[in-house]
Design a protein around this motif. Sequence first.
Motif, mmCIF file in Angstrom:
data_model
loop_
_atom_site.group_PDB
_atom_site.id
_atom_site.type_symbol
_atom_site.label_atom_id
_atom_site.label_comp_id
_atom_site.label_asym_id
_atom_site.label_seq_id
_atom_site.Cartn_x
_atom_site.Cartn_y
_atom_site.Cartn_z
ATOM 1 N N VAL A 39 0.012 2.111 -10.704
ATOM 2 C CA VAL A 39 1.231 2.406 -11.217
ATOM 3 C C VAL A 39 2.112 3.701 -10.483
ATOM 4 N N GLU A 40 1.293 4.429 -10.092
ATOM 5 C CA GLU A 40 1.917 5.519 -9.086
ATOM 6 C C GLU A 40 2.408 5.034 -7.934
ATOM 7 N N ALA A 41 1.468 4.298 -7.161
ATOM 8 C CA ALA A 41 1.875 3.990 -5.829
ATOM 9 C C ALA A 41 3.192 2.731 -6.170
ATOM 10 N N PHE A 42 3.189 2.118 -7.297
ATOM 11 C CA PHE A 42 4.337 1.204 -7.655
ATOM 12 C C PHE A 42 5.864 2.054 -7.674
ATOM 13 N N GLU A 43 5.711 3.382 -8.492
ATOM 14 C CA GLU A 43 6.538 4.047 -8.854
ATOM 15 C C GLU A 43 7.253 4.344 -7.535
ATOM 16 N N GLN A 44 6.236 5.017 -6.691
ATOM 17 C CA GLN A 44 6.991 5.631 -5.371
ATOM 18 C C GLN A 44 7.526 4.456 -4.492
ATOM 19 N N ALA A 234 -1.542 -0.684 -15.892
ATOM 20 C CA ALA A 234 -2.146 -0.743 -14.400
ATOM 21 C C ALA A 234 -1.965 -2.186 -13.982
ATOM 22 N N LEU A 235 -2.204 -3.212 -14.647
ATOM 23 C CA LEU A 235 -2.257 -4.584 -14.210
ATOM 24 C C LEU A 235 -0.575 -4.900 -13.659
ATOM 25 N N GLN A 236 0.291 -4.681 -14.499
ATOM 26 C CA GLN A 236 1.720 -4.745 -14.382
ATOM 27 C C GLN A 236 1.851 -4.199 -13.017
#
Length: 367
Positions: A39-44, A234-236
């Motif tokens: 999720v953190e990587a996706f947010e960035q 986390a899956l999303q």
Amino acid sequence: MIRVPFLDMAAQIAPLRAAMLEATGRVLDSGCFCLGPEVEAFEQEFAALHDCRYGVGVNSGTSALHLALQACDVQAGDEVITTALTFVATSAAIRYAGARPVYADVDPDSATLDWRAVERRIGPRTKAILAVHLYGQPCALEPLAALAEKHGLTLLEDAAQAHLSRYRGRPVGSFGRAAAFSFYPGKNLGACGEGGIVVTSDSQLAERMRRLRDWGQTRKYQHDEFGYNYRMDALQGALLRVKLPHLPTWTAARRRLARRYDELLATLPLQVWRESEGCESAFHLYTVGVPDRDEVRAQMRRRGIDCGVHYPVPVHLQPAYRDPDFPAGSLPVTEAICANTLSLPLYPELSEAQQEAVVAALRELLR
Ligand SMILES: *Cc1c(COP(=O)(O)O)cnc(C)c1O
């Protein structure tokens, strides 16, 4: 007969299936299912693509809107000016924050907020303007930002339909103090379930939203502020990361098909909403205005073509959202658009033959 569904999610997932299964496996093996590194990587990655410094991943676009409003101190007694030509979630989020939605009519050429009408609604209780980039069409962001500045209001963006839409060359979502996006499966970037994100470049606001989405915790079991369970799975996050690199190509394909609709429909007696000057829509929806809309839609379906209606009833006329200050007739442009708007099939995987079938059916019906 060519069948044209309104949406075709399987077609989008097919070429990504192996990568999505791999990402799923990675999450299953990690044992980390709420927030976490994916999720953190996706947010960035998502925030950077939208010219913002921070992203706060949540469990829906509605939660993203609520979080943005609350983190900007919108509360009971406040008014938020917005459009009634939207999905009800926009108004619901304002009410979740305890505030009152106040509606301004839309501009007939873009179907988005008319900033002059917004100015007329500003009063002593007005706290914020919530601009909705409807159908992917960017709002008049510069005039709205100037109004917010002049009156000391917060500008927020509902970009649930506008991933990678641009205003004067810059992605929407970076104009307001914060912007909410939705990853509901049918949106331009869809999760495999529910999801949303708030983007902002304000570090304190981002910090506060991170706390609010996780029960208002400053550290485990320390609740300094009243919060919510709005965490992204986390899956999303992992699945959205597989799709995200394709978003620019998908958006370009939507824009190409929209241009083609413009050309193919040019001679038909219908209203087409075109992009306003300086605006690049991500075309979440391609909408036209037709007389006798419900009949046209039913006849299209009989010819194997599914159309949508966004939206048949504006928010101020929904029983659950009634407000005596906004009776029927109070938002004439909004109400007229709801009466005749029809959304044609449009997605990156739509073939030219399918698109031609849509136009041929419309031509036959409108003759
Ligand atoms: C989809 C949508 C929302 C809500 O997003 P969810 O992820 O379904 O909660 C809010 N505003 C608009 C304009 C939308 O289209």
